[in-house]
Design an enzyme around this catalytic site. Sequence first.
Site, PDB file in Angstrom:
ATOM      1  N   SER A 136      12.350  98.673 -44.436  1.00 38.59           N
ATOM      2  CA  SER A 136      13.222  97.519 -44.234  1.00 38.59           C
ATOM      3  C   SER A 136      12.768  96.411 -45.172  1.00 38.59           C
ATOM      4  CB  SER A 136      13.114  97.070 -42.764  1.00 38.59           C
ATOM      5  OG  SER A 136      13.779  95.845 -42.585  1.00 38.59           O
ATOM      6  N   LYS A 162      16.717  99.892 -45.854  1.00 37.25           N
ATOM      7  CA  LYS A 162      17.518  98.899 -45.126  1.00 37.25           C
ATOM      8  C   LYS A 162      17.315  97.562 -45.801  1.00 37.25           C
ATOM      9  CE  LYS A 162      16.502  96.760 -40.689  1.00 37.25           C
ATOM     10  NZ  LYS A 162      16.206  97.062 -39.264  1.00 37.25           N
ATOM     11  N   LYS A 164      18.228  93.324 -45.593  1.00 44.74           N
ATOM     12  CA  LYS A 164      18.659  92.266 -44.685  1.00 44.74           C
ATOM     13  C   LYS A 164      19.800  91.507 -45.356  1.00 44.74           C
ATOM     14  CE  LYS A 164      15.495  92.636 -41.398  1.00 44.74           C
ATOM     15  NZ  LYS A 164      15.847  92.888 -39.972  1.00 44.74           N
ATOM     16  N   ASP A 189      21.161  95.012 -42.275  1.00 46.50           N
ATOM     17  CA  ASP A 189      20.862  94.413 -40.971  1.00 46.50           C
ATOM     18  C   ASP A 189      21.054  92.903 -41.071  1.00 46.50           C
ATOM     19  OD1 ASP A 189      19.880  93.673 -38.495  1.00 46.50           O
ATOM     20  OD2 ASP A 189      17.842  94.432 -38.817  1.00 46.50           O
ATOM     21  N   GLU A 214      23.817  96.923 -39.054  1.00 48.79           N
ATOM     22  CA  GLU A 214      23.055  96.595 -37.845  1.00 48.79           C
ATOM     23  C   GLU A 214      23.260  95.150 -37.405  1.00 48.79           C
ATOM     24  OE1 GLU A 214      18.920  97.645 -38.388  1.00 48.79           O
ATOM     25  OE2 GLU A 214      18.298  96.716 -36.509  1.00 48.79           O
ATOM     26  N   ASP A 239      20.925  96.293 -32.203  1.00 50.58           N
ATOM     27  CA  ASP A 239      19.485  96.100 -32.052  1.00 50.58           C
ATOM     28  C   ASP A 239      19.283  95.063 -30.936  1.00 50.58           C
ATOM     29  OD1 ASP A 239      16.836  95.201 -32.312  1.00 50.58           O
ATOM     30  OD2 ASP A 239      16.874  94.958 -34.470  1.00 50.58           O
ATOM     31  N   LYS A 263      14.023 100.014 -29.793  1.00 50.10           N
ATOM     32  CA  LYS A 263      12.731  99.352 -30.022  1.00 50.10           C
ATOM     33  C   LYS A 263      12.010  99.280 -28.689  1.00 50.10           C
ATOM     34  CE  LYS A 263      13.624  96.192 -33.845  1.00 50.10           C
ATOM     35  NZ  LYS A 263      13.932  94.810 -34.243  1.00 50.10           N
ATOM     36  N   GLY A 291      11.540  98.583 -35.688  1.00 49.59           N
ATOM     37  CA  GLY A 291      10.192  98.046 -35.831  1.00 49.59           C
ATOM     38  C   GLY A 291      10.191  96.540 -35.711  1.00 49.59           C
TER      39      GLY A 291
HETATM   40  O1  OSB Z   1      15.838  93.389 -36.895  1.00 52.46           O
HETATM   41  O2  OSB Z   1      14.905  95.233 -37.203  1.00 52.46           O
HETATM   42  C1  OSB Z   1      14.843  94.006 -37.194  1.00 52.46           C
HETATM   43  C2  OSB Z   1      11.517  92.769 -38.589  1.00 52.46           C
HETATM   44  C3  OSB Z   1      11.336  91.685 -37.797  1.00 52.46           C
HETATM   45  C4  OSB Z   1      12.270  91.360 -36.835  1.00 52.46           C
HETATM   46  C5  OSB Z   1      13.408  92.124 -36.691  1.00 52.46           C
HETATM   47  C6  OSB Z   1      13.602  93.235 -37.476  1.00 52.46           C
HETATM   48  C7  OSB Z   1      12.644  93.549 -38.463  1.00 52.46           C
HETATM   49  C8  OSB Z   1      12.765  94.640 -39.408  1.00 52.46           C
HETATM   50  C9  OSB Z   1      11.504  95.271 -39.952  1.00 52.46           C
HETATM   51  O3  OSB Z   1      13.817  95.011 -39.840  1.00 52.46           O
HETATM   52  C10 OSB Z   1      11.047  96.424 -39.135  1.00 52.46           C
HETATM   53  C11 OSB Z   1       9.674  96.941 -39.510  1.00 52.46           C
HETATM   54  O4  OSB Z   1       9.514  97.440 -40.621  1.00 52.46           O
HETATM   55  O5  OSB Z   1       8.761  96.842 -38.676  1.00 52.46           O
HETATM   56 MG    MG Z   2      17.382  94.766 -36.596  1.00 54.30          MG
END
Ligand code: OSB
Ligand code: MG
Length: 373
Positions: A136, A162, A164, A189, A214, A239, A263, A291
């Site tokens: 991500s 992924k 953002k 996401d 997402e 999520d 999660k 994560g």
């Molecule tokens: O929305 O999935 C999420 C990180 C921090 C808060 C929210 C998210 C995320 C990630 C990274 O997308 C996930 C990871 O690599 O741990």
């Molecule tokens: Mg997310």
Amino acid sequence: MRIVAADLLHLRLRLRRPFETSHGRITEKDTVLVRAYADDGSKGYGEAPAFQGPWYDDEYTHAVLAVLRRFILPSVLGRDLDGVGSLEACYGWIAGHHMAKAAVEAACWDLQAQADRVPLHTLWGGTARRIDVGISLGIESDVGALVDLIEESISRGYRRVKIKIRPGWDNDVVEAIRSRFPSLVLMADANSAYRAEDLTLLASLDEYGLLMLEQPFASDDLVQHAALQRRMDTPVCLDESIRSIGDVSTAIELDAARIINVKPARLGGYARARAVAVECAGRGIPVWCGGMLETGIGKAANIHLSSLSAFSLPGDTSGTDRYFEHDVLREPIVVDQNGCIDVPTGPGLGYEIDEPALQKLTIAAKTLRAADS
Ligand code: OSB
Ligand code: MG
């Protein structure tokens, strides 16, 4: 099993690279670890990976510490537990605080697995020997920087990326990435950054063949997610919206999501995460393990969970080396050239904890004991 004492550890880890979402940018990650001591002398670990501020959901580091210290740990310490299933009877009366509960629950699973001399995934019925993972990537200052990061990620073996998105960092970025990487398994996401008036813009992402989109809208706005899913072929994934099995049922009923991010921290632990995953799989909804920029301790438990057959899509469990300069495991969690992580086979978490490293990263610690021990 009885937990006679627990260390409550507040860690602060410097990120290798700042991580930016639609809520802003972080350069360091706080996390809370629970180190639980069983009456037989064994130690179990669990992580509550909340952030310093309540932007992802309503939990944050100091709230996690406070509720663990005042309510959750006192409800568990010294009680005779007939396995992890007894925890609900201890702290089921406490509303919310899922990440805090998940840390204690994970520590109990670790203790139970060690007592049974099996890896965590055996307790949960996980069978895969290796799991598919992705990476991500946060928002960058320009698309070129993101392209470089994607190239580096692919060269490290990641096969699913992924990115953002947020208003102003969406369509053009996805278009640029897609034209540069035509066959990459790519997803986006939004962490709830969009509103009803953005429906047309979001629906136009359909042309880039994303694996999923997402959480575009607010966590409590399933109707808006359903409206978008009606207008696009790309599966919408939830999520932040999913905190219970009930949320899953509502989302499926409304056709607000065709994929669910599981999660364990957000759901209140591994038993609940497993139940959500099994429910989704039974209803034909693919799931993957999300994560929270966890340390190796949180990631290790997530790897075991991801070995359940319900987890049919690659998760956000990247190698430990991509998050922090120094982690808490003796050996890093590594992703191979096929974008996979081997599921460990040793008892409990299956990785050794680097106690001196853990101690160096700890900025505050408190030990709680059972009143009568
Ligand atoms: O929305 O999935 C999420 C990180 C921090 C808060 C929210 C998210 C995320 C990630 C990274 O997308 C996930 C990871 O690599 O741990
Ligand atoms: Mg997310």
